[in-house]
Write an enzyme that holds these catalytic residues in place. Structure first.
Site, PDB file in Angstrom:
ATOM      1  NE  ARG A   1       0.053 -30.775 -18.601  1.00  0.00           N
ATOM      2  CZ  ARG A   1      -0.872 -29.955 -19.095  1.00  0.00           C
ATOM      3  NH1 ARG A   1      -0.782 -29.503 -20.334  1.00  0.00           N
ATOM      4  NH2 ARG A   1      -1.886 -29.562 -18.359  1.00  0.00           N
TER       5      ARG A   1
ATOM      6  CB  SER B   1       0.194 -33.651 -12.428  1.00  0.00           C
ATOM      7  OG  SER B   1      -0.732 -32.710 -11.940  1.00  0.00           O
TER       8      SER B   1
ATOM      9  CD  GLU C   1       1.605 -33.854 -16.210  1.00  0.00           C
ATOM     10  OE1 GLU C   1       1.748 -32.659 -15.905  1.00  0.00           O
ATOM     11  OE2 GLU C   1       0.481 -34.398 -16.255  1.00  0.00           O
TER      12      GLU C   1
END
Length: 299
Positions: free
Chosen positions: A172, A221, A291
């Protein structure tokens, strides 16, 4: 805030004091000093080249992975419109995608062209630019598995093509230069049958519907999965399911999602996330990493 007279001329659209809350999934946050919707890549390059280097620049896709703080963004937010939303197959396994194209469009175009391996993009509520920047992923695949190269406009207004290796992908995360805007990307899959590709897309879609609060104002998320752990499990084990701060709440359906129950401020949402991080650290010793991107200034 820069005066319009001091900003470079554009062929696209420049909007002052532009509300960002309607453009992000959380439906919260303050305005941008300026919202720039360029006519094409050349318009964007000319604008960034001539813009005062001290002015912050941020690209905005579908706003699904973003908290814009309540004081707004003190600079220019770049939003890519229809001119950047095209997707076309350039050979039997390769797609050329505009930076503003959605994951649904990319995966559907791949299906129609008989290109497998891009089905996971169906499940990520964002655009190609965001996927490339964040190494977006789901269901066991991520952008680094399919990216050939990405075309960017740098903060200095230079148009460059970056190969996969140039982006320094980790989980990520990419090493995309600060202030750069992804205007296009080339993805490569593998030969497949349209029916099988559609079946996989349907499976992914059904799994998301069953497990995620897709009907809520959320940001996707919230925390990265730490090595050896699932973020949602750590949050659940820390007793945070349903926990709320102001109008922000940890989803009862999926504990790695925060939701705006109606009137949450971005400060509520961020404070909730930080309290969840504190409780998880106290319970498990694991320090969760955000995130979701958090940008702008507090009110």
């Amino acid at each position: 805030m820069s005066d319009l007279a001091t900003l470079p001329s554009v062929r696209g659209k420049l909007t002052p004091h532009a509300p960002l809350a309607p453009l992000v999934w959380f439906k919260a946050g303050g305005p941008a000093d300026w919202l720039f919707e360029p006519k094409d890549a050349e318009d964007l390059a000319d604008f960034l080249r001539d813009l005062d280097p001290a002015v912050p620049v941020m690209a905005l896709g579908l706003g699904s992975n973003l908290i814009v703080r309540d004081g707004g963004f003190p600079g220019v937010v770049v939003r890519l419109g229809k001119a950047f939303a095209g997707v076309e197959a350039i050979d039997a396994t390769t797609l050329r995608c505009g930076g503003g194209a959605s994951g649904i469009l990319v995966s559907s175009t791949a299906r129609d062209a008989g290109i497998a391996g891009l089905e996971f993009l169906r499940s990520i509520p964002g655009t190609v630019g965001g996927f490339v920047c964040m190494n977006g992923g789901a269901y066991g695949s991520e952008v680094k598995d399919i990216l050939v190269e990405a075309d960017i406009v740098s903060r200095a207004g230079e148009r460059r093509t970056l190969a996969l290796a140039d982006l320094g992908y980790t989980y990520r995360h990419s090493e995309l230069p600060y202030g750069a805007v992804v205007v296009a990307a080339t993805f490569r899959g593998r030969p497949g049958k349209a029916r099988a590709i559609q079946a996989e897309m349907d499976r992914i879609s059904a799994s998301r519907e069953a497990s995620q609060p897709l009907r809520s104002k959320t940001g996707g998320s919230t925390f990265k999965n730490p090595d050896g752990h699932k973020a949602w499990q750590l949050v659940d084990d820390a007793g945070c399911r349903g926990f709320a701060v102001g109008g922000a709440q940890v989803s009862e359906k999926h504990t790695n999602f925060l939701i705006n129950t109606g009137d949450a401020t971005s400060a509520d949402i961020e404070a909730l996330g930080e309290e969840v991080r504190r409780r998880v650290k106290a319970k498990s010793g694991v320090e969760l990493q955000w995130e979701i991107q958090r940008v702008g200034v507090a009110k």
